[in-house]
Design a protein around this motif. Structure first.
Motif, PDB file in Angstrom:
ATOM      1  N   GLU A  87       0.828  -1.217   0.000  1.00 51.31           N
ATOM      2  CA  GLU A  87       0.000   0.000   0.000  1.00 51.31           C
ATOM      3  C   GLU A  87       0.863   1.268   0.000  1.00 51.31           C
ATOM      4  OE1 GLU A  87      -3.243   0.172  -0.358  1.00 51.31           O
ATOM      5  OE2 GLU A  87      -3.680  -1.959  -0.158  1.00 51.31           O
ATOM      6  N   LYS A  88       2.058   1.192   0.531  1.00 53.52           N
ATOM      7  CA  LYS A  88       2.954   2.353   0.599  1.00 53.52           C
ATOM      8  C   LYS A  88       3.601   2.672  -0.748  1.00 53.52           C
ATOM      9  CE  LYS A  88       4.347   1.471   5.396  1.00 53.52           C
ATOM     10  NZ  LYS A  88       5.504   1.117   6.255  1.00 53.52           N
ATOM     11  N   LEU A  89       3.600   1.706  -1.658  1.00 56.11           N
ATOM     12  CA  LEU A  89       4.304   1.877  -2.932  1.00 56.11           C
ATOM     13  C   LEU A  89       3.552   2.791  -3.896  1.00 56.11           C
ATOM     14  CD1 LEU A  89       5.419  -1.820  -3.592  1.00 56.11           C
ATOM     15  CD2 LEU A  89       6.801   0.047  -2.663  1.00 56.11           C
ATOM     16  N   GLU A  90       4.338   3.448  -4.747  1.00 58.42           N
ATOM     17  CA  GLU A  90       3.765   4.251  -5.831  1.00 58.42           C
ATOM     18  C   GLU A  90       3.159   3.297  -6.861  1.00 58.42           C
ATOM     19  OE1 GLU A  90       3.828   7.645  -6.012  1.00 58.42           O
ATOM     20  OE2 GLU A  90       4.793   7.720  -4.035  1.00 58.42           O
ATOM     21  N   ASP A  91       2.215   3.797  -7.668  1.00 60.29           N
ATOM     22  CA  ASP A  91       1.539   2.952  -8.651  1.00 60.29           C
ATOM     23  C   ASP A  91       2.482   2.372  -9.711  1.00 60.29           C
ATOM     24  OD1 ASP A  91      -0.873   3.292  -7.399  1.00 60.29           O
ATOM     25  OD2 ASP A  91      -1.548   4.930  -8.697  1.00 60.29           O
ATOM     26  N   ASP A  92       3.572   3.075  -9.984  1.00 55.55           N
ATOM     27  CA  ASP A  92       4.490   2.599 -11.026  1.00 55.55           C
ATOM     28  C   ASP A  92       5.677   1.810 -10.455  1.00 55.55           C
ATOM     29  OD1 ASP A  92       5.621   4.766  -9.791  1.00 55.55           O
ATOM     30  OD2 ASP A  92       6.477   5.609 -11.633  1.00 55.55           O
ATOM     31  N   ALA A  93       5.608   1.438  -9.184  1.00 59.74           N
ATOM     32  CA  ALA A  93       6.712   0.712  -8.538  1.00 59.74           C
ATOM     33  C   ALA A  93       6.831  -0.698  -9.105  1.00 59.74           C
ATOM     34  CB  ALA A  93       6.481   0.648  -7.036  1.00 59.74           C
ATOM     35  N   ASN A  94       8.062  -1.186  -9.133  1.00 57.28           N
ATOM     36  CA  ASN A  94       8.312  -2.563  -9.569  1.00 57.28           C
ATOM     37  C   ASN A  94       8.094  -3.505  -8.378  1.00 57.28           C
ATOM     38  OD1 ASN A  94       9.035  -2.011 -12.247  1.00 57.28           O
ATOM     39  ND2 ASN A  94      11.125  -1.499 -11.633  1.00 57.28           N
ATOM     40  N   VAL A  95       7.294  -4.538  -8.626  1.00 60.65           N
ATOM     41  CA  VAL A  95       7.011  -5.541  -7.596  1.00 60.65           C
ATOM     42  C   VAL A  95       7.404  -6.892  -8.165  1.00 60.65           C
ATOM     43  CG1 VAL A  95       5.209  -6.623  -6.205  1.00 60.65           C
ATOM     44  CG2 VAL A  95       5.075  -4.188  -6.705  1.00 60.65           C
ATOM     45  N   PHE A  96       8.089  -7.685  -7.348  1.00 63.91           N
ATOM     46  CA  PHE A  96       8.519  -9.006  -7.794  1.00 63.91           C
ATOM     47  C   PHE A  96       7.984 -10.056  -6.836  1.00 63.91           C
ATOM     48  CE2 PHE A  96      11.505  -5.993  -9.496  1.00 63.91           C
ATOM     49  CZ  PHE A  96      11.720  -6.442 -10.794  1.00 63.91           C
ATOM     50  N   LYS A  97       7.678 -11.212  -7.420  1.00 63.90           N
ATOM     51  CA  LYS A  97       7.181 -12.339  -6.644  1.00 63.90           C
ATOM     52  C   LYS A  97       8.192 -13.472  -6.778  1.00 63.90           C
ATOM     53  CE  LYS A  97       3.142 -15.338  -6.244  1.00 63.90           C
ATOM     54  NZ  LYS A  97       1.781 -15.569  -6.733  1.00 63.90           N
ATOM     55  N   LEU A  98       8.538 -14.064  -5.653  1.00 62.38           N
ATOM     56  CA  LEU A  98       9.490 -15.170  -5.655  1.00 62.38           C
ATOM     57  C   LEU A  98       8.738 -16.467  -5.958  1.00 62.38           C
ATOM     58  CD1 LEU A  98      12.450 -16.000  -5.110  1.00 62.38           C
ATOM     59  CD2 LEU A  98      11.783 -16.370  -2.733  1.00 62.38           C
ATOM     60  N   ILE A  99       9.067 -17.082  -7.075  1.00 59.33           N
ATOM     61  CA  ILE A  99       8.481 -18.364  -7.458  1.00 59.33           C
ATOM     62  C   ILE A  99       9.634 -19.343  -7.603  1.00 59.33           C
ATOM     63  CG2 ILE A  99       7.151 -19.624  -9.187  1.00 59.33           C
ATOM     64  CD1 ILE A  99       5.677 -17.028  -9.799  1.00 59.33           C
ATOM     65  N   GLY A 100       9.748 -20.231  -6.634  1.00 56.22           N
ATOM     66  CA  GLY A 100      10.907 -21.128  -6.600  1.00 56.22           C
ATOM     67  C   GLY A 100      12.159 -20.286  -6.399  1.00 56.22           C
ATOM     68  N   PRO A 101      13.186 -20.501  -7.235  1.00 58.35           N
ATOM     69  CA  PRO A 101      14.429 -19.724  -7.100  1.00 58.35           C
ATOM     70  C   PRO A 101      14.428 -18.448  -7.952  1.00 58.35           C
ATOM     71  CG  PRO A 101      14.772 -21.514  -8.621  1.00 58.35           C
ATOM     72  CD  PRO A 101      13.356 -21.646  -8.124  1.00 58.35           C
ATOM     73  N   VAL A 102      13.289 -18.129  -8.615  1.00 62.41           N
ATOM     74  CA  VAL A 102      13.258 -17.029  -9.580  1.00 62.41           C
ATOM     75  C   VAL A 102      12.324 -15.906  -9.114  1.00 62.41           C
ATOM     76  CG1 VAL A 102      12.742 -16.439 -11.988  1.00 62.41           C
ATOM     77  CG2 VAL A 102      13.629 -18.705 -11.437  1.00 62.41           C
ATOM     78  N   LEU A 103      12.769 -14.654  -9.293  1.00 58.67           N
ATOM     79  CA  LEU A 103      11.915 -13.499  -9.043  1.00 58.67           C
ATOM     80  C   LEU A 103      11.190 -13.138 -10.340  1.00 58.67           C
ATOM     81  CD1 LEU A 103      14.167 -11.151  -6.874  1.00 58.67           C
ATOM     82  CD2 LEU A 103      12.086 -12.315  -6.166  1.00 58.67           C
ATOM     83  N   ILE A 104       9.857 -13.063 -10.274  1.00 61.89           N
ATOM     84  CA  ILE A 104       9.033 -12.750 -11.438  1.00 61.89           C
ATOM     85  C   ILE A 104       8.385 -11.390 -11.204  1.00 61.89           C
ATOM     86  CG2 ILE A 104       7.058 -13.507 -12.844  1.00 61.89           C
ATOM     87  CD1 ILE A 104       9.328 -15.508 -12.942  1.00 61.89           C
ATOM     88  N   LYS A 105       8.471 -10.516 -12.221  1.00 61.59           N
ATOM     89  CA  LYS A 105       7.854  -9.200 -12.103  1.00 61.59           C
ATOM     90  C   LYS A 105       6.332  -9.366 -12.079  1.00 61.59           C
ATOM     91  CE  LYS A 105       8.094  -4.532 -13.835  1.00 61.59           C
ATOM     92  NZ  LYS A 105       8.720  -3.622 -14.756  1.00 61.59           N
ATOM     93  N   GLN A 106       5.689  -8.602 -11.200  1.00 58.54           N
ATOM     94  CA  GLN A 106       4.247  -8.697 -11.039  1.00 58.54           C
ATOM     95  C   GLN A 106       3.655  -7.298 -10.961  1.00 58.54           C
ATOM     96  OE1 GLN A 106       2.939 -10.624  -7.386  1.00 58.54           O
ATOM     97  NE2 GLN A 106       1.261 -11.623  -8.473  1.00 58.54           N
ATOM     98  N   ASP A 107       2.474  -7.144 -11.508  1.00 59.19           N
ATOM     99  CA  ASP A 107       1.756  -5.874 -11.463  1.00 59.19           C
ATOM    100  C   ASP A 107       1.377  -5.569 -10.009  1.00 59.19           C
ATOM    101  OD1 ASP A 107       0.273  -3.658 -12.717  1.00 59.19           O
ATOM    102  OD2 ASP A 107      -1.503  -4.771 -12.021  1.00 59.19           O
ATOM    103  N   LEU A 108       1.516  -4.321  -9.602  1.00 56.94           N
ATOM    104  CA  LEU A 108       1.219  -3.924  -8.222  1.00 56.94           C
ATOM    105  C   LEU A 108      -0.232  -4.218  -7.860  1.00 56.94           C
ATOM    106  CD1 LEU A 108       2.062  -2.632  -5.552  1.00 56.94           C
ATOM    107  CD2 LEU A 108       1.553  -0.396  -6.554  1.00 56.94           C
ATOM    108  N   VAL A 109      -1.159  -3.903  -8.741  1.00 53.59           N
ATOM    109  CA  VAL A 109      -2.582  -4.137  -8.474  1.00 53.59           C
ATOM    110  C   VAL A 109      -2.835  -5.638  -8.300  1.00 53.59           C
ATOM    111  CG1 VAL A 109      -4.918  -3.922  -9.428  1.00 53.59           C
ATOM    112  CG2 VAL A 109      -3.282  -2.047  -9.706  1.00 53.59           C
TER     113      VAL A 109
END
Length: 137
Positions: free
Chosen positions: A65-87
């Motif tokens: 909730e603290k992040l700006e709308d255009d912030a990069n968010v990553f999700k850890l799936i196994g050993p890999v970070l995958i970029k994910q939409d903030l919404v």
């Protein structure tokens, strides 16, 4: 005198078989009580894990909730970070919180039900113990 001995012998035999029946029932009830205790303990542990997961996910949502709308968010799936939409990330965490909350409520109801069953079983065991003591008097 012979008739008196036979009568006492029958009473003793009836008392012994009655005692055996009550002791058998007591053993069954005690085993059921122990099984209830194990299930209750397992459910309490599961509930505690859900509470911890809720706390962790709630903290993640607050950070998102603290992040700006255009912030990069990553999700850890196994050993890999995958970029994910903030919404999408907020939505996923929100859904997870809802699921965890529902599971916690379900476990609370199960725990209450098990506690009630445990109380009933305890009363049954107490009554059986009184019967055993009465047979020895």
């Amino acid at each position: 005198a012979s008739l008196l001995r036979r009568t006492r012998g029958r009473r003793r035999s009836a008392t012994m078989s009655s005692l055996k029946a009550v002791q058998d029932k007591l053993a069954i009830e005690a085993n059921e009580f122990q099984a209830l205790q194990k299930d209750l303990s397992r459910n309490m542990n599961n509930r505690q894990q859900f509470v911890q997961q809720y706390s962790e996910n709630d903290m993640v949502l607050k950070e998102l909730e603290k992040l700006e709308d255009d912030a990069n968010v990553f999700k850890l799936i196994g050993p890999v970070l995958i970029k994910q939409d903030l919404v999408e990330a907020k939505s996923n965490v929100g859904k997870r919180l809802e699921f965890i909350s529902n599971e916690t409520e379900r476990l609370d109801k199960m725990v209450k039900s098990m506690e009630h069953k445990q109380e009933v079983k305890h009363k049954e065991i107490t009554e059986l113990q009184k019967k055993v003591q009465a047979l020895f008097k």
